[in-house]
Design a protein around this motif. Structure first.
Motif, PDB file in Angstrom:
ATOM      1  N   VAL A 158       1.283 -14.416   8.456  1.00  0.00           N
ATOM      2  CA  VAL A 158       0.801 -15.747   8.802  1.00  0.00           C
ATOM      3  C   VAL A 158       1.912 -16.579   9.432  1.00  0.00           C
ATOM      4  O   VAL A 158       1.648 -17.407  10.324  1.00  0.00           O
ATOM      5  CB  VAL A 158       0.189 -16.456   7.571  1.00  0.00           C
ATOM      6  CG1 VAL A 158       1.257 -16.889   6.574  1.00  0.00           C
ATOM      7  CG2 VAL A 158      -0.646 -17.650   8.003  1.00  0.00           C
ATOM      8  N   LEU A 159       3.165 -16.350   9.034  1.00  0.00           N
ATOM      9  CA  LEU A 159       4.273 -17.054   9.674  1.00  0.00           C
ATOM     10  C   LEU A 159       4.451 -16.567  11.112  1.00  0.00           C
ATOM     11  O   LEU A 159       4.752 -17.358  12.011  1.00  0.00           O
ATOM     12  CB  LEU A 159       5.560 -16.858   8.870  1.00  0.00           C
ATOM     13  CG  LEU A 159       6.826 -17.509   9.426  1.00  0.00           C
ATOM     14  CD1 LEU A 159       6.622 -18.992   9.682  1.00  0.00           C
ATOM     15  CD2 LEU A 159       8.001 -17.291   8.468  1.00  0.00           C
ATOM     16  N   ALA A 160       4.257 -15.273  11.347  1.00  0.00           N
ATOM     17  CA  ALA A 160       4.301 -14.759  12.715  1.00  0.00           C
ATOM     18  C   ALA A 160       3.210 -15.409  13.558  1.00  0.00           C
ATOM     19  O   ALA A 160       3.417 -15.719  14.735  1.00  0.00           O
ATOM     20  CB  ALA A 160       4.150 -13.237  12.716  1.00  0.00           C
ATOM     21  N   ILE A 161       2.026 -15.650  12.963  1.00  0.00           N
ATOM     22  CA  ILE A 161       0.948 -16.333  13.674  1.00  0.00           C
ATOM     23  C   ILE A 161       1.362 -17.754  14.035  1.00  0.00           C
ATOM     24  O   ILE A 161       1.141 -18.223  15.157  1.00  0.00           O
ATOM     25  CB  ILE A 161      -0.330 -16.339  12.813  1.00  0.00           C
ATOM     26  CG1 ILE A 161      -0.935 -14.937  12.765  1.00  0.00           C
ATOM     27  CG2 ILE A 161      -1.353 -17.346  13.354  1.00  0.00           C
ATOM     28  CD1 ILE A 161      -2.106 -14.799  11.813  1.00  0.00           C
ATOM     29  N   GLN A 162       1.978 -18.459  13.094  1.00  0.00           N
ATOM     30  CA  GLN A 162       2.404 -19.829  13.371  1.00  0.00           C
ATOM     31  C   GLN A 162       3.441 -19.872  14.479  1.00  0.00           C
ATOM     32  O   GLN A 162       3.425 -20.767  15.336  1.00  0.00           O
ATOM     33  CB  GLN A 162       2.951 -20.470  12.091  1.00  0.00           C
ATOM     34  CG  GLN A 162       3.178 -21.971  12.220  1.00  0.00           C
ATOM     35  CD  GLN A 162       3.790 -22.567  10.969  1.00  0.00           C
ATOM     36  OE1 GLN A 162       4.176 -21.859  10.045  1.00  0.00           O
ATOM     37  NE2 GLN A 162       3.892 -23.895  10.935  1.00  0.00           N
ATOM     38  N   ARG A 163       4.340 -18.906  14.508  1.00  0.00           N
ATOM     39  CA  ARG A 163       5.331 -18.851  15.584  1.00  0.00           C
ATOM     40  C   ARG A 163       4.684 -18.504  16.920  1.00  0.00           C
ATOM     41  O   ARG A 163       5.073 -19.018  17.971  1.00  0.00           O
ATOM     42  CB  ARG A 163       6.440 -17.864  15.214  1.00  0.00           C
ATOM     43  CG  ARG A 163       7.373 -18.442  14.144  1.00  0.00           C
ATOM     44  CD  ARG A 163       8.349 -17.447  13.596  1.00  0.00           C
ATOM     45  NE  ARG A 163       9.299 -18.122  12.706  1.00  0.00           N
ATOM     46  CZ  ARG A 163       9.926 -17.557  11.699  1.00  0.00           C
ATOM     47  NH1 ARG A 163       9.733 -16.268  11.449  1.00  0.00           N
ATOM     48  NH2 ARG A 163      10.759 -18.233  10.950  1.00  0.00           N
ATOM     49  N   LEU A 164       3.669 -17.652  16.898  1.00  0.00           N
ATOM     50  CA  LEU A 164       2.930 -17.351  18.116  1.00  0.00           C
ATOM     51  C   LEU A 164       2.229 -18.607  18.639  1.00  0.00           C
ATOM     52  O   LEU A 164       2.257 -18.896  19.842  1.00  0.00           O
ATOM     53  CB  LEU A 164       1.909 -16.241  17.844  1.00  0.00           C
ATOM     54  CG  LEU A 164       0.968 -15.897  19.000  1.00  0.00           C
ATOM     55  CD1 LEU A 164       1.753 -15.391  20.207  1.00  0.00           C
ATOM     56  CD2 LEU A 164      -0.061 -14.855  18.556  1.00  0.00           C
ATOM     57  N   LEU A 165       1.608 -19.370  17.740  1.00  0.00           N
ATOM     58  CA  LEU A 165       0.953 -20.608  18.154  1.00  0.00           C
ATOM     59  C   LEU A 165       1.956 -21.606  18.721  1.00  0.00           C
ATOM     60  O   LEU A 165       1.645 -22.344  19.657  1.00  0.00           O
ATOM     61  CB  LEU A 165       0.202 -21.220  16.967  1.00  0.00           C
ATOM     62  CG  LEU A 165      -1.038 -20.449  16.499  1.00  0.00           C
ATOM     63  CD1 LEU A 165      -1.557 -21.013  15.182  1.00  0.00           C
ATOM     64  CD2 LEU A 165      -2.126 -20.490  17.565  1.00  0.00           C
ATOM     65  N   THR A 166       3.168 -21.616  18.167  1.00  0.00           N
ATOM     66  CA  THR A 166       4.217 -22.493  18.687  1.00  0.00           C
ATOM     67  C   THR A 166       4.632 -22.055  20.086  1.00  0.00           C
ATOM     68  O   THR A 166       4.790 -22.885  20.991  1.00  0.00           O
ATOM     69  CB  THR A 166       5.434 -22.497  17.741  1.00  0.00           C
ATOM     70  OG1 THR A 166       5.029 -22.939  16.447  1.00  0.00           O
ATOM     71  CG2 THR A 166       6.529 -23.403  18.272  1.00  0.00           C
ATOM     72  N   LEU A 167       4.795 -20.750  20.291  1.00  0.00           N
ATOM     73  CA  LEU A 167       5.105 -20.249  21.630  1.00  0.00           C
ATOM     74  C   LEU A 167       4.023 -20.644  22.625  1.00  0.00           C
ATOM     75  O   LEU A 167       4.308 -21.046  23.754  1.00  0.00           O
ATOM     76  CB  LEU A 167       5.254 -18.731  21.603  1.00  0.00           C
ATOM     77  CG  LEU A 167       6.502 -18.140  20.954  1.00  0.00           C
ATOM     78  CD1 LEU A 167       6.421 -16.619  20.937  1.00  0.00           C
ATOM     79  CD2 LEU A 167       7.760 -18.595  21.681  1.00  0.00           C
ATOM     80  N   SER A 168       2.766 -20.538  22.198  1.00  0.00           N
ATOM     81  CA  SER A 168       1.654 -20.830  23.109  1.00  0.00           C
ATOM     82  C   SER A 168       1.573 -22.302  23.452  1.00  0.00           C
ATOM     83  O   SER A 168       0.996 -22.667  24.479  1.00  0.00           O
ATOM     84  CB  SER A 168       0.330 -20.372  22.478  1.00  0.00           C
ATOM     85  OG  SER A 168      -0.087 -21.241  21.436  1.00  0.00           O
TER      86      SER A 168
END
Length: 388
Positions: A52-62
Motif C-alpha cells: 500500500v505504501l508503494a501504491i501511495q508513492r505511485l500516486l505521488t509520482l502520477s
C-alpha cells in the motif's frame, strides 16, 4: 528535456522509494514503468513489505509526472484478466495520465484490453472463496467509479458498520480456517470491522476532494486491500535483533490520493518549511476524536478516526498499524514479542493497561518523535493481524 527515468517493477518497493520519489517529482520528468513477466514472483519475495505504501508513492509520482507503462505480454494478460488480485497494478491501470504499451499488441489491441481490464476491476465483487490471497477494491473517483457496491449502498453512502463486520467475519473465517474457534472469529471480525470501517470512513470523508471541496480532477483514487501475508516476529529480549520464524497474518490496508491529513486539517497545502513536529501533532488531531492538542479543527462534521478505539482493537488482536501521510510515517505494534510503549499504567483510573492514543516513529521504532520522510500525497494505512 529530462530523459525518461526507467522504473522496473522487478523491485517495486526499492524503486518506488523515497529518494526516487523525490527526484522524479522534483524534475517533473516523464516516468517509464516496466512491468515484467516475473512481477508476481518478485512481489511474493517482498510480501512482508508494504504494497500500500508503494501504491501511495505511485500516486505521488502520477501527481507530478506523466507515466508510460511497458507491459510484458504474460503479466499483462494475467493482470487484465484478474485485476483485483494485483493491487499495485490495479491502481496503475486506472491512472488517467498513463499510456500503456503491451508486448505483442498494437495500440488498438492494447487500448481495448486495458478498457476490458478496467471494466472487470470495477465490476468484480469481494469473494469469500477467492482463489488468491489478495483482493483490492478500487474507488476511482475521478473516473466516476467512486462507489463500488462492496463498500457503498445504492444511495451512494458507505455501508453500515454491521455490514463491514459481516464482510470481515466471512473473510477472517475463510483465511483463518481451523486456527480460530467460533468465539475467537467473532471477536476478530468485530475488532477488524471497527478498524476497517474507521479507516475507510476517514478516507471517504477527507480523501476524495481537493481543499476547495471540489472532486479531485485527475487520479482521484481510494482503495481497500485485503490479503493474507507473511511477517516476521518482533524483537524480544531473548532474541535481540536475531531473525525469527515468520508468521501468517491478515492485512487490511486503506489508501487515498487526497490532500493528506495535514492539508485536510489546516485547510492549506503543506510546505516543506512547516515544522515536522507541528505536522506530527496535526496527524494525531486527525486520528483522535478528542485529542487535546491545542489545535482547532475547522472542518465541518469531523469527528476523528478514533485512534484509541483502533489501537484498543489492535491490542485485542495482537496486531500492528502503520500510518503514512505527508512526511509522517508512524506506527504502533502489539504483536507478540514486540516491546510495548505508550501504555497507560495499571494504576490509571480510566484506562489501566490500555494504549495511549499516540503513534511511534516508524524509523526510530521506540520514540514518539517523528523522522522526516519525502512528501507524499494522500495517506496510506496498513493493519497487520497474526492469524495464529
Amino acid at each position: 528535456m529530462v530523459e525518461p527515468q526507467l522504473l522496473a517493477f522487478q523491485l517495486p518497493f526499492d524503486l518506488l522509494d523515497e529518494r526516487r520519489g523525490q527526484d522524479v517529482a522534483a524534475h517533473n520528468a516523464s516516468v517509464t514503468i516496466i512491468v515484467p513477466d516475473s512481477y508476481a514472483n518478485e512481489m511474493s519475495a517482498g510480501m512482508a513489505q508494504s504494497e500500500v505504501l508503494a501504491i501511495q508513492r505511485l500516486l505521488t509520482l502520477s501527481r507530478h509526472n506523466d507515466i508510460k507503462v511497458r507491459w510484458q505480454q504474460h503479466i499483462a494478460s494475467r493482470v487484465l484478466a484478474s485485476p483485483t488480485i494485483f493491487p499495485l497494478l490495479a491502481v496503475l491501470i486506472v491512472l488517467e495520465n498513463a499510456t500503456h504499451d503491451i508486448e505483442g499488441f498494437d495500440n488498438v489491441q492494447a487500448a481495448d484490453s486495458l478498457d476490458a481490464g478496467r471494466r472487470k476491476l470495477f465490476k468484480e465483487r469481494l469473494k469469500v472463496d477467492f482463489f488468491s490471497d489478495t483482493q483490492v477494491v478500487i474507488c476511482a473517483d475521478s473516473r466516476g467509479r467512486g462507489t463500488p457496491p462492496d463498500l457503498y449502498g445504492s444511495d451512494g453512502r458507505m455501508i453500515a458498520r454491521e455490514d463491514f463486520e459481516a464482510i470481515i467475519e466471512e473473510l477472517v473465517t475463510h483465511q483463518a480456517g481451523t486456527n480460530l474457534s467460533t468465539s475467537s472469529a467473532v471477536h476478530w471480525s468485530s475488532a477488524l470491522a471497527t478498524i476497517v470501517s474507521e479507516l475507510f470512513e476517514n478516507a471517504d470523508t477527507h480523501g476524495k476532494t481537493e481543499l476547495s471541496g471540489l472532486p479531485i480532477r485527475k487520479n482521484g483514487v481510494r482503495g481497500l486491500i485485503l490479503k493474507r501475508t507473511t511477517v516476521g516476529r518482533g524483537r524480544t529480549r531473548d532474541t535481540g535483533n536475531a531473525a525469527s520464524r515468520p508468521i501468517e497474518a491478515f492485512e487490511l490496508s486503506v489508501f487515498d490520493s487526497g490532500p493528506g491529513f495535514f492539508a485536510s486539517f489546516m485547510r492549506e497545502q503543506i510546505q516543506l518549511h512547516v515544522d515536522i513536529g507541528l505536522e506530527w501533532k496535526v496527524v494525531h488531531s486527525c486520528l483522535e476524536r478528542h485529542y487535546d492538542s491545542g489545535l482547532t479543527d475547522v472542518r465541518q462534521g469531523h469527528r476523528g478516526m478514533g485512534l484509541y478505539e483502533v489501537l484498543r482493537a489492535l491490542q485485542l488482536l495482537r496486531g500492528a498499524i502503520e500510518v503514512r501521510t505527508g512526511r509522517i510515517y508512524g506506527y504502533r505494534t502489539f504483536m507478540e514479542g514486540e516491546f510495548k510503549f505508550k501504555m497507560e499504567p495499571s494504576t490509571s483510573p480510566t484506562r489501566p493497561g490500555m494504549p495511549k492514543p499516540q503513534l511511534l516513529d516508524f524509523e526510530r521504532r521506540f520514540v514518539a518523535v517523528p523522522s522526516e520522510h519525502e512528501l507524499l500525497v494522500g495517506s496510506s494505512i496498513r493493519v497487520i493481524v497474526p492469524l495464529n
